[in-house]
Design a protein around this motif. Structure first.
Motif, PDB file in Angstrom:
ATOM      1  N   GLY A 777       0.807  -1.216   0.000  1.00  0.00           N
ATOM      2  CA  GLY A 777       0.000   0.000   0.000  1.00  0.00           C
ATOM      3  C   GLY A 777       0.836   1.259   0.000  1.00  0.00           C
ATOM      4  O   GLY A 777       0.611   2.172  -0.803  1.00  0.00           O
ATOM      5  N   THR A 778       1.830   1.325   0.904  1.00  0.00           N
ATOM      6  CA  THR A 778       2.642   2.543   0.972  1.00  0.00           C
ATOM      7  C   THR A 778       3.446   2.760  -0.300  1.00  0.00           C
ATOM      8  O   THR A 778       3.628   3.899  -0.744  1.00  0.00           O
ATOM      9  N   LEU A 779       3.933   1.676  -0.877  1.00  0.00           N
ATOM     10  CA  LEU A 779       4.659   1.801  -2.149  1.00  0.00           C
ATOM     11  C   LEU A 779       3.740   2.315  -3.247  1.00  0.00           C
ATOM     12  O   LEU A 779       4.129   3.139  -4.077  1.00  0.00           O
ATOM     13  N   LYS A 780       2.499   1.804  -3.266  1.00  0.00           N
ATOM     14  CA  LYS A 780       1.534   2.265  -4.278  1.00  0.00           C
ATOM     15  C   LYS A 780       1.224   3.743  -4.086  1.00  0.00           C
ATOM     16  O   LYS A 780       1.188   4.514  -5.051  1.00  0.00           O
ATOM     17  N   TRP A 781       1.023   4.157  -2.828  1.00  0.00           N
ATOM     18  CA  TRP A 781       0.717   5.576  -2.581  1.00  0.00           C
ATOM     19  C   TRP A 781       1.905   6.461  -2.978  1.00  0.00           C
ATOM     20  O   TRP A 781       1.730   7.523  -3.571  1.00  0.00           O
ATOM     21  N   ALA A 782       3.120   6.023  -2.600  1.00  0.00           N
ATOM     22  CA  ALA A 782       4.305   6.797  -2.968  1.00  0.00           C
ATOM     23  C   ALA A 782       4.460   6.870  -4.482  1.00  0.00           C
ATOM     24  O   ALA A 782       4.817   7.913  -5.039  1.00  0.00           O
ATOM     25  N   ALA A 783       4.176   5.745  -5.142  1.00  0.00           N
ATOM     26  CA  ALA A 783       4.238   5.737  -6.608  1.00  0.00           C
ATOM     27  C   ALA A 783       3.224   6.716  -7.196  1.00  0.00           C
ATOM     28  O   ALA A 783       3.515   7.433  -8.156  1.00  0.00           O
ATOM     29  N   GLU A 828       8.299   4.060 -10.627  1.00  0.00           N
ATOM     30  CA  GLU A 828       8.497   2.655 -11.044  1.00  0.00           C
ATOM     31  C   GLU A 828       9.285   1.883  -9.996  1.00  0.00           C
ATOM     32  O   GLU A 828       9.020   0.713  -9.753  1.00  0.00           O
ATOM     33  N   SER A 829      10.245   2.538  -9.342  1.00  0.00           N
ATOM     34  CA  SER A 829      11.007   1.838  -8.299  1.00  0.00           C
ATOM     35  C   SER A 829      10.114   1.469  -7.128  1.00  0.00           C
ATOM     36  O   SER A 829      10.362   0.491  -6.442  1.00  0.00           O
ATOM     37  N   PHE A 830       9.047   2.265  -6.889  1.00  0.00           N
ATOM     38  CA  PHE A 830       8.133   1.946  -5.801  1.00  0.00           C
ATOM     39  C   PHE A 830       7.143   0.860  -6.192  1.00  0.00           C
ATOM     40  O   PHE A 830       6.932  -0.090  -5.453  1.00  0.00           O
ATOM     41  N   ALA A 831       6.505   1.007  -7.336  1.00  0.00           N
ATOM     42  CA  ALA A 831       5.366   0.137  -7.679  1.00  0.00           C
ATOM     43  C   ALA A 831       5.679  -0.893  -8.736  1.00  0.00           C
ATOM     44  O   ALA A 831       4.856  -1.760  -9.005  1.00  0.00           O
ATOM     45  N   GLY A 832       6.832  -0.826  -9.389  1.00  0.00           N
ATOM     46  CA  GLY A 832       7.219  -1.859 -10.347  1.00  0.00           C
ATOM     47  C   GLY A 832       6.222  -2.000 -11.479  1.00  0.00           C
ATOM     48  O   GLY A 832       5.803  -1.030 -12.115  1.00  0.00           O
ATOM     49  N   ASP A 833       5.830  -3.243 -11.735  1.00  0.00           N
ATOM     50  CA  ASP A 833       4.934  -3.535 -12.855  1.00  0.00           C
ATOM     51  C   ASP A 833       3.611  -2.799 -12.740  1.00  0.00           C
ATOM     52  O   ASP A 833       2.938  -2.564 -13.738  1.00  0.00           O
ATOM     53  N   GLY A 834       3.213  -2.464 -11.520  1.00  0.00           N
ATOM     54  CA  GLY A 834       1.928  -1.818 -11.337  1.00  0.00           C
ATOM     55  C   GLY A 834       1.813  -0.487 -12.064  1.00  0.00           C
ATOM     56  O   GLY A 834       0.714  -0.065 -12.409  1.00  0.00           O
ATOM     57  N   GLU A 838       2.349   3.061 -17.390  1.00  0.00           N
ATOM     58  CA  GLU A 838       2.198   4.516 -17.381  1.00  0.00           C
ATOM     59  C   GLU A 838       3.557   5.203 -17.444  1.00  0.00           C
ATOM     60  O   GLU A 838       3.736   6.206 -18.162  1.00  0.00           O
ATOM     61  N   VAL A 839       4.544   4.664 -16.717  1.00  0.00           N
ATOM     62  CA  VAL A 839       5.871   5.279 -16.712  1.00  0.00           C
ATOM     63  C   VAL A 839       6.484   5.239 -18.103  1.00  0.00           C
ATOM     64  O   VAL A 839       7.030   6.239 -18.600  1.00  0.00           O
ATOM     65  N   LEU A 840       6.392   4.081 -18.757  1.00  0.00           N
ATOM     66  CA  LEU A 840       6.945   3.968 -20.110  1.00  0.00           C
ATOM     67  C   LEU A 840       6.274   4.967 -21.054  1.00  0.00           C
ATOM     68  O   LEU A 840       6.926   5.612 -21.879  1.00  0.00           O
ATOM     69  N   TYR A 841       4.921   5.067 -20.925  1.00  0.00           N
ATOM     70  CA  TYR A 841       4.199   5.995 -21.802  1.00  0.00           C
ATOM     71  C   TYR A 841       4.661   7.436 -21.559  1.00  0.00           C
ATOM     72  O   TYR A 841       4.990   8.171 -22.490  1.00  0.00           O
ATOM     73  N   ARG A 842       4.701   7.827 -20.271  1.00  0.00           N
ATOM     74  CA  ARG A 842       5.041   9.231 -19.985  1.00  0.00           C
ATOM     75  C   ARG A 842       6.497   9.529 -20.348  1.00  0.00           C
ATOM     76  O   ARG A 842       6.814  10.616 -20.840  1.00  0.00           O
ATOM     77  N   ARG A 843       7.394   8.593 -20.112  1.00  0.00           N
ATOM     78  CA  ARG A 843       8.789   8.825 -20.512  1.00  0.00           C
ATOM     79  C   ARG A 843       8.899   8.976 -22.029  1.00  0.00           C
ATOM     80  O   ARG A 843       9.613   9.837 -22.546  1.00  0.00           O
ATOM     81  N   ALA A 844       8.184   8.093 -22.757  1.00  0.00           N
ATOM     82  CA  ALA A 844       8.216   8.175 -24.213  1.00  0.00           C
ATOM     83  C   ALA A 844       7.690   9.532 -24.692  1.00  0.00           C
ATOM     84  O   ALA A 844       8.227  10.145 -25.619  1.00  0.00           O
TER      85      ALA A 844
END
Length: 939
Positions: A777-783, A828-834, A838-844
């Motif tokens: 949960g905390t990782l998801k919120w931080a992500a 991504e370091s916090f939530a990984g695959d979750g 979105e991270v790949l899209y926004r970076r692109a």
């Protein structure tokens, strides 16, 4: 590119732009063969790419030798010398595998330059070197200069003139390959077959055999029998035994995958498993044959022909019942029916797995994973039929429910001996048998669960057997009743020996005492007292003593009602029977109060709250103001709490607090009031009670946080948030994972309620960075927080226009891009695959935006027309790698579909790709995948 006329600021700008590009240029392999990709029809299909590999040279330095031959080529005017030097350069490159000599671009120009010299030397008929190498290099030169027909002609000339040359195998392969590429499949077949018959080049032979199969396959159905033989020969060569199957050669993986694929396709277009059986008929058993069936079944499943896929699985199991992979095929059928949405057939497939593999001899041949799946299916079916029975029973379908429960019991009983949870399973079997009406088998299962296969709830299993026997006792009569009572006594003794004291056992013993008394067994505890009281001439002292004995024994046996009656009978006899009447009377009153109090406890344990409260309140009438009376009042309130009579409990607790403000039990009423308020729907009063209590505590915050939790549950966000903010303002750094999660949860709730969102998000992100503890949960919120700030920064980045002075604008934009990248990577370091999609899209999109902004940036006004045009061209060159990086990141999102599924951000990436590369991505796609791993899917 040299721009002598460019101003210094312009050159500096180019350096800054180039630092943003991440693309790389890789040299292309010369003189290679690419056989294409899959088509949409069988006719369009192409084999995988075959790679030619270099042969090793002795451990010498080829670079210096190549340098000398290159110098010789450039300085000599003699055609033969130049050709010989060029041949030697190519031999060094081919044998060493190093990039020596001319670059690829220069080499193409060189070959075009010397092609005429080749022809001249060949026409003379004299050459100091080897003519076979000359012909080979001419073929290569023609190929590099876009003259494929002349290249093949030279290769044929090489084969005809020098059949024993070491270059002939490769020449033959390329000749056949050219025929294949031109669609002359019969000619290609003959060429590949000729290579296999005449040449012993091992690597080319493997590739030729593989391409022979493709040449036959492309000739259509009449040639498929030959194609199947060729392809199975490829498999025999590449996977000769189980060791090779476990570790297949890495360089052959594409070829093997393609071979299985085309064999499965041919079989699917003919008679499916029957075709496979015909191909394998008469052959020795192969290590790979089960993979061929698996690929065919998988092909049908991918194309949603699940029934045909299951038929293929069944055909393999029938053909090879003892094969180690047969259980996996049966399990695969379960998965296929699940994919088809056919629940009933999936159930039947599980049962088929269990029945086929259930025999002990067959079961012992299976792998641990297959045995585990057998147990999993057994448990699934058992639980399924148990639930089915419950559902049918709720709809008054009694007979069908009993049948379902009996099936459930059968699966539980069969699974138990092969499970580490045998006790739990036998308990469930007993329960299912009882529901099915088979009481005898139910008792047998409960006993086995209790005593033969001990487990965590063995006490409950044993008690279940006792309960059934007690129920049977209620229905028994005459001698059968006595026999059943003896059985119940034995069960009680066995239970006591196995598990020791038990509250239920105490009640059972009291029950047994009463039952034996009803049957005339007065020796158990009451023999002497009964005989005394039944003697009409017994005096006061004797009757007093008898009543005391009776009362004590009844009370010891938890027969408190009988004990009270006995104490009351003894009380009027005390004056005459005792010398110290006052002391005895007080003792009797204490015992009577205790008996009444214990009746209240017994009623409370039995769940009769009304009776329990009545008994507790009667105690005060016997000994008002005594400690036991006060405790009875307190227990009356507790009983009301346990009975969920919340309002009555609240009133009783408040009265107790008023009547006994200084009693040691009074502080405990606060917690009980909190419970009663909460359970009666008065959560806010519960919170107020906690806040009031917190004012008296040395450390008030644990209690206040409980109040905050209640405010949260009650939806009073304002009160909750105030407590959260007050606590977070003074809370020490967490020293445990639970405390960290608690603090982060508070911050997340503040964010969700819109209270100090930006600041709290920053705190949440900072705390998660600094903490050594994390939860999902905390990782998801931080992500989420990192994504929020990343998106904000990306918007700011997009809003920075590339205007003059461009160096400053570009620096600001680059800084914003870097900060956005850092936020996204942190998410991504916090939530990984979750959050990866979105991270790949926004970076692109960051790269794509930067490329677009570069292209649309202002041209410096001081440049002339030619300079402006070259400036724009340079911008395009620098923007291109950025677009490539954007496409690469979007493509990585695209590639996640087979393993991670589809989501909104992958869809956005596909839309972006369709815009950036419409020829490849702006079309309908269909995803297929296959793995050689055996299917170990569950139900």
């Amino acid at each position: 590119m040299n721009l002598p006329f460019a101003p210094q600021s312009f050159a500096a700008l180019l350096v800054m732009v180039m630092t943003l590009a991440h693309g790389s240029v890789s040299a292309q392999e010369s003189f290679r063969v690419e056989l294409g990709r899959d088509g949409e029809t069988l006719g369009d299909m192409r084999p995988v790419f075959l790679k030619f590999e270099s042969r090793p040279l002795p451990a010498i330095s080829p670079l210096e030798v190549a340098r000398r031959y290159q110098k010789l080529f450039e300085s000599s005017d003699e055609p033969e010398v130049r050709i010989d030097a060029l041949n030697r350069l190519n031999n060094i490159r081919n044998r060493s595998g190093e990039d020596v000599g001319f670059s690829e671009e220069r080499e193409a120009a060189i070959y075009e330059e010397v092609l005429e010299s080749y022809e001249s030397i060949l026409a003379k008929g004299s050459f100091s070197g080897r003519l076979d190498e000359l012909l080979y290099q001419m073929a290569k030169a023609h190929a590099l200069t876009g003259q494929p027909e002349q290249s093949i002609a030279r290769l044929k000339q090489l084969v005809g003139l020098y059949p024993n040359s070491e270059l002939v195998p490769e020449a033959r392969f390329r000749i056949a390959e050219a025929a294949f590429s031109a669609g002359r499949y019969a000619e290609a077949e003959a060429g590949y077959r000729q290579l296999l018959e005449h040449d012993s080049h091992q690597e080319l032979a493997a590739k030729a055999r593989y391409m022979l199969g493709w040449s036959q396959f492309k000739q259509g159905n009449p040639a498929w029998a030959r194609a199947s033989a060729s392809f199975t020969a490829v498999l025999d060569q590449q996977l000769p035994d189980h060791s090779a199957l476990a570790n297949p050669p890495a360089h052959s993986m594409d070829m093997l995958e393609d071979t299985f694929r085309v064999l499965a396709l041919m079989a699917s277009r003919q008679s499916d498993a029957r075709t496979l059986a015909d191909w394998l008929d008469g052959r020795e058993s192969s290590a790979w044959q089960h993979l061929l069936y698996d690929r065919l079944a998988d092909l049908h499943a991918v194309e949603r022909r699940y029934e045909r896929a299951v038929l293929v699985n069944n055909a393999f199991v029938s053909e090879f019942p003892g094969h180690t992979a047969s259980p996996d095929f049966l399990a695969q059928s379960v998965s296929y029916w699940q994919l088809a949405g056919n629940t009933s057939k999936a159930l039947a497939a599980r049962d088929d797995y269990i029945q086929r593999l259930g025999a002990e001899a067959r079961f012992q041949t299976m792998t641990p994973e297959q045995k585990g799946l057998w147990a999993q299916y057994s448990r699934f079916l058992a639980d399924h039929y148990y639930a089915t029975g419950t559902d049918l029973s709720s709809r008054n379908q009694t007979a069908a429910a009993s049948e379902a429960w009996a099936k459930a019991a059968h699966y539980y009983e069969r699974l138990a001996p092969r499970s580490e949870q045998a006790g739990e399973l036998l308990h469930l079997a007993g329960d299912a048998r009882l529901l099915a009406g088979d009481r005898t088998e139910a008792v047998r299962n409960f006993r086995a669960a209790a005593y033969d296969h001990r487990h965590g709830d063995s006490r409950d299993s044993a008690w279940a057997a006792i309960r059934i026997v007690r129920e049977d006792l209620e229905l028994a009569s005459g001698e059968n009743r006595t026999a059943t009572l003896l059985v119940l006594s034995n069960e009680e003794q066995r239970y006591a020996e196995a598990f020791g004291p038990d509250q239920r056992l105490s009640g059972l013993r009291a029950d047994l005492a009463n039952r034996w008394y009803d049957l005339g067994e007065f020796e158990r505890a009451l023999h002497y007292a009964s005989s005394t009281l039944t003697w009409e001439r017994a005096g006061v002292t004797e009757r007093y003593a008898a009543w005391l004995v009776t009362a004590r024994i009844r009370q010891k046996n938890n027969e408190f009602g009988l004990a009270e009656r006995a104490w009351r009978q003894a009380l009027p006899l005390a004056d005459e029977a005792s010398q110290d009447a006052e002391s005895q009377r007080r003792s009797l009153l204490e015992q009577l109060a205790s008996a009444i109090y214990q009746q209240g406890e017994k009623a409370a344990r039995a769940g009769d709250a009304t009776l329990a409260v009545a008994h507790f309140q009667r105690v005060e009438g016997v000994m008002p103001g005594s400690e036991i009376a006060i405790k009875a009042r307190y227990d009356a309130a507790n009983t009301l709490l346990r009975a969920s009579d919340w309002l009555a409990a609240i009133n009783e607790l408040q009265r107790f607090r008023i009547d006994y403000p200084s009693h040691e039990l009074t502080p405990e009423t606060s917690e009980k009031l909190v419970l009663a308020y909460q359970e009666s729907g008065q959560g806010l009063k519960a919170a107020e009670e906690l806040l009031n209590r917190s004012e008296t505590l040395a450390d008030p915050w644990p209690t206040r946080l409980r109040a905050a939790a209640i405010f949260h549950a009650e939806g009073d966000s304002a009160s909750r948030n105030q407590l959260y903010k007050n606590w977070l303002a003074v809370a020490p750094t967490p020293d445990s994972a639970d405390e960290h999660v608690q603090h982060q949860t508070m911050r997340q709730r503040l964010i969700e309620s819109g209270d100090s969102v930006i600041a709290v998000r920053e705190q949440l992100l900072a705390r998660e960075r600094a903490s050594q503890w994390h939860s999902d949960g905390t990782l998801k919120w931080a992500a989420d927080a990192a994504l929020f700030f990343g998106a904000q920064t990306a918007e700011r980045f997009a809003g920075i226009a590339l205007v003059h002075p461009l160096e400053q604008a570009l620096a600001r934009k680059q800084a914003a891009m870097q900060q956005a990248q850092e936020y996204l990577q942190e998410a991504e370091s916090f939530a990984g695959d979750g959050v990866r999609s979105e991270v790949l899209y926004r970076r692109a999109e960051l790269y794509r935006t930067l490329a677009s902004d570069l292209m649309s940036s202002e041209v410096p006004a001081e440049l002339n027309e030619m300079e402006a045009m070259q400036y724009q061209m340079l911008l395009e060159e620098e923007a291109f790698p950025l677009e490539e990086e954007a496409m690469a990141l979007h493509a990585r999102n695209h590639e996640r579909i087979p393993t991670e599924g589809f989501d909104e951000w992958i869809q956005r990436s596909l839309e972006a790709l369709a815009t950036m590369h419409p020829g490849r991505y702006d079309r309908q796609l269909r995803w297929m995948s296959w793995t050689t791993d055996t299917n170990q899917g569950g139900s």
